[in-house]
Write a protein that holds these residues in place. Sequence first.
Motif, PDB file in Angstrom:
ATOM      1  N   ASN A  90      -7.269   9.955 -10.191  1.00 19.16           N
ATOM      2  CA  ASN A  90      -8.576   9.051 -10.498  1.00 19.16           C
ATOM      3  C   ASN A  90      -9.675  10.133 -10.818  1.00 19.16           C
ATOM      4  O   ASN A  90     -11.034   9.597 -10.508  1.00 19.16           O
ATOM      5  CB  ASN A  90      -8.761   8.225  -9.288  1.00 19.16           C
ATOM      6  CG  ASN A  90      -7.787   7.249  -8.938  1.00 19.16           C
ATOM      7  OD1 ASN A  90      -7.106   6.609  -9.967  1.00 19.16           O
ATOM      8  ND2 ASN A  90      -7.209   6.907  -8.030  1.00 19.16           N
ATOM      9  N   LYS A 123     -19.839  -2.088 -14.804  1.00 20.65           N
ATOM     10  CA  LYS A 123     -18.821  -2.747 -15.497  1.00 20.65           C
ATOM     11  C   LYS A 123     -18.672  -2.372 -17.004  1.00 20.65           C
ATOM     12  O   LYS A 123     -17.623  -2.023 -17.520  1.00 20.65           O
ATOM     13  CB  LYS A 123     -19.327  -4.285 -15.509  1.00 20.65           C
ATOM     14  CG  LYS A 123     -19.202  -5.062 -14.312  1.00 20.65           C
ATOM     15  CD  LYS A 123     -19.421  -6.466 -14.469  1.00 20.65           C
ATOM     16  CE  LYS A 123     -19.375  -7.027 -13.188  1.00 20.65           C
ATOM     17  NZ  LYS A 123     -19.838  -8.681 -13.197  1.00 20.65           N
ATOM     18  N   ALA A 136     -16.850   1.358 -17.119  1.00 22.78           N
ATOM     19  CA  ALA A 136     -15.540   0.975 -16.820  1.00 22.78           C
ATOM     20  C   ALA A 136     -14.797   0.505 -17.950  1.00 22.78           C
ATOM     21  O   ALA A 136     -13.526   1.077 -18.052  1.00 22.78           O
ATOM     22  CB  ALA A 136     -15.231   0.243 -15.609  1.00 22.78           C
ATOM     23  N   LYS A 137     -15.577  -0.632 -18.638  1.00 18.84           N
ATOM     24  CA  LYS A 137     -14.632  -1.130 -19.771  1.00 18.84           C
ATOM     25  C   LYS A 137     -14.510   0.116 -20.916  1.00 18.84           C
ATOM     26  O   LYS A 137     -13.611   0.222 -21.460  1.00 18.84           O
ATOM     27  CB  LYS A 137     -15.271  -2.458 -20.221  1.00 18.84           C
ATOM     28  CG  LYS A 137     -14.731  -3.057 -21.141  1.00 18.84           C
ATOM     29  CD  LYS A 137     -15.337  -4.538 -21.371  1.00 18.84           C
ATOM     30  CE  LYS A 137     -14.527  -5.177 -22.363  1.00 18.84           C
ATOM     31  NZ  LYS A 137     -15.156  -6.547 -22.616  1.00 18.84           N
ATOM     32  N   ARG A 162     -12.294   2.833 -19.837  1.00 20.85           N
ATOM     33  CA  ARG A 162     -10.887   2.426 -19.202  1.00 20.85           C
ATOM     34  C   ARG A 162     -10.524   3.050 -17.887  1.00 20.85           C
ATOM     35  O   ARG A 162      -9.829   3.472 -17.488  1.00 20.85           O
ATOM     36  CB  ARG A 162      -9.932   2.700 -20.328  1.00 20.85           C
ATOM     37  CG  ARG A 162      -9.932   2.114 -21.857  1.00 20.85           C
ATOM     38  CD  ARG A 162      -8.835   2.519 -22.622  1.00 20.85           C
ATOM     39  NE  ARG A 162      -8.963   1.774 -23.768  1.00 20.85           N
ATOM     40  CZ  ARG A 162      -8.162   2.082 -24.745  1.00 20.85           C
ATOM     41  NH1 ARG A 162      -7.113   2.995 -24.812  1.00 20.85           N
ATOM     42  NH2 ARG A 162      -8.321   1.373 -25.924  1.00 20.85           N
ATOM     43  N   ASN A 167     -10.871   1.807 -13.746  1.00 25.14           N
ATOM     44  CA  ASN A 167     -11.235   0.742 -12.642  1.00 25.14           C
ATOM     45  C   ASN A 167     -12.557   0.797 -12.362  1.00 25.14           C
ATOM     46  O   ASN A 167     -13.158   1.681 -11.539  1.00 25.14           O
ATOM     47  CB  ASN A 167     -10.118   0.794 -11.629  1.00 25.14           C
ATOM     48  CG  ASN A 167     -10.127  -0.273 -10.558  1.00 25.14           C
ATOM     49  OD1 ASN A 167     -11.162  -0.174  -9.878  1.00 25.14           O
ATOM     50  ND2 ASN A 167      -9.294  -1.089 -10.389  1.00 25.14           N
ATOM     51  N   LYS A 168     -13.142  -0.400 -12.210  1.00 28.21           N
ATOM     52  CA  LYS A 168     -14.721  -0.494 -11.817  1.00 28.21           C
ATOM     53  C   LYS A 168     -15.117  -0.180 -10.353  1.00 28.21           C
ATOM     54  O   LYS A 168     -15.928   0.372 -10.075  1.00 28.21           O
ATOM     55  CB  LYS A 168     -15.250  -1.725 -12.310  1.00 28.21           C
ATOM     56  CG  LYS A 168     -14.781  -3.084 -11.424  1.00 28.21           C
ATOM     57  CD  LYS A 168     -15.450  -4.295 -12.123  1.00 28.21           C
ATOM     58  CE  LYS A 168     -14.978  -5.481 -11.256  1.00 28.21           C
ATOM     59  NZ  LYS A 168     -15.485  -6.893 -11.683  1.00 28.21           N
ATOM     60  N   ASN A 169     -13.996  -0.569  -9.492  1.00 30.25           N
ATOM     61  CA  ASN A 169     -14.151  -0.262  -8.193  1.00 30.25           C
ATOM     62  C   ASN A 169     -13.895   1.261  -7.993  1.00 30.25           C
ATOM     63  O   ASN A 169     -14.925   1.776  -7.038  1.00 30.25           O
ATOM     64  CB  ASN A 169     -13.044  -0.951  -7.294  1.00 30.25           C
ATOM     65  CG  ASN A 169     -13.287  -2.640  -7.168  1.00 30.25           C
ATOM     66  OD1 ASN A 169     -14.517  -2.932  -7.327  1.00 30.25           O
ATOM     67  ND2 ASN A 169     -12.252  -3.180  -7.370  1.00 30.25           N
TER      68      ASN A 169
END
Length: 278
Positions: free
Chosen positions: A231, A255, A258-259, A262, A264-266
């Motif tokens: 990560n 958001k 993250a999009k 690519r 994970n937003k968390n």
Amino acid sequence: MGLLYIVPTPIGNLLDITYRSINILKKVDFIITENIKYTSILLNQFSIKNKLLSLNIVNERKKTNQYIDILKSGNNMAIVSKAGTPTINDPGYILIKYAYHNNIRVVPLPGACAAITAICASGLKTNRFCYEGFLPNKKKKCETKISSLRKETRTIILYESPKRLEYTLKLIKKIMGVQRKITIAKEITKKWENIQRGTVEQLLLTINDNIYCKKGEITIIISGAKKKNKNIIPSRVFRIFKILKKNTSNTTAIKITAKICRFNKNILYNEIIKKNIL
């Protein structure tokens, strides 16, 4: 039915034997040992007189059924190895397995074990480890074995003979890398006890300069491979977030970032919090 006691004996210093071990060895009907001559020395030291029976890698399968019959007739027996805890790289596994198959109670006693004693003093992680015993004698199989351990993340415990120590360290250096941390524990609990730590590169230099490093019983402790963090977020991702948050809320910026990237937003949010860039 008799009882089968697993009794550890000292790995060097005779004073490491426990009171309970001495008591059991005195009261059982028979003592099963890997080496009658060596065990006799120990028994004489503590004035223990008992009948010794042999169990080694040559006669283990032949003798096991005989000893099970002795236990079934109501006699209590203790199994000891030449030194340390029985069955750890020593005979006894088959006897214990057969004892369970015949509903004979097995009673283990705590005591000396070179692998555990060495890892405690290694300075390497002890919460997770794997014991591999002696490496294969054949060079190709030995190399294959070390290769299979290259990505092992737990601390690794090996036994090695003095004659093969340098060869094994060179293989570890070749396969696991020059910076892999290692502890060599030699002659644990004995007069010439010696524990050395460092990278495999450093220890190779040490044993080349010291002939005594190539003598005695040796335990090698190897640090586990470092886990790769899947990560890890590149710095460019944080740069994108910083640009976006100038024109929108932090939540929306996370958001969108993250999009786009690519991720994970968390996970991204947690990393942003750690870096204190909200």
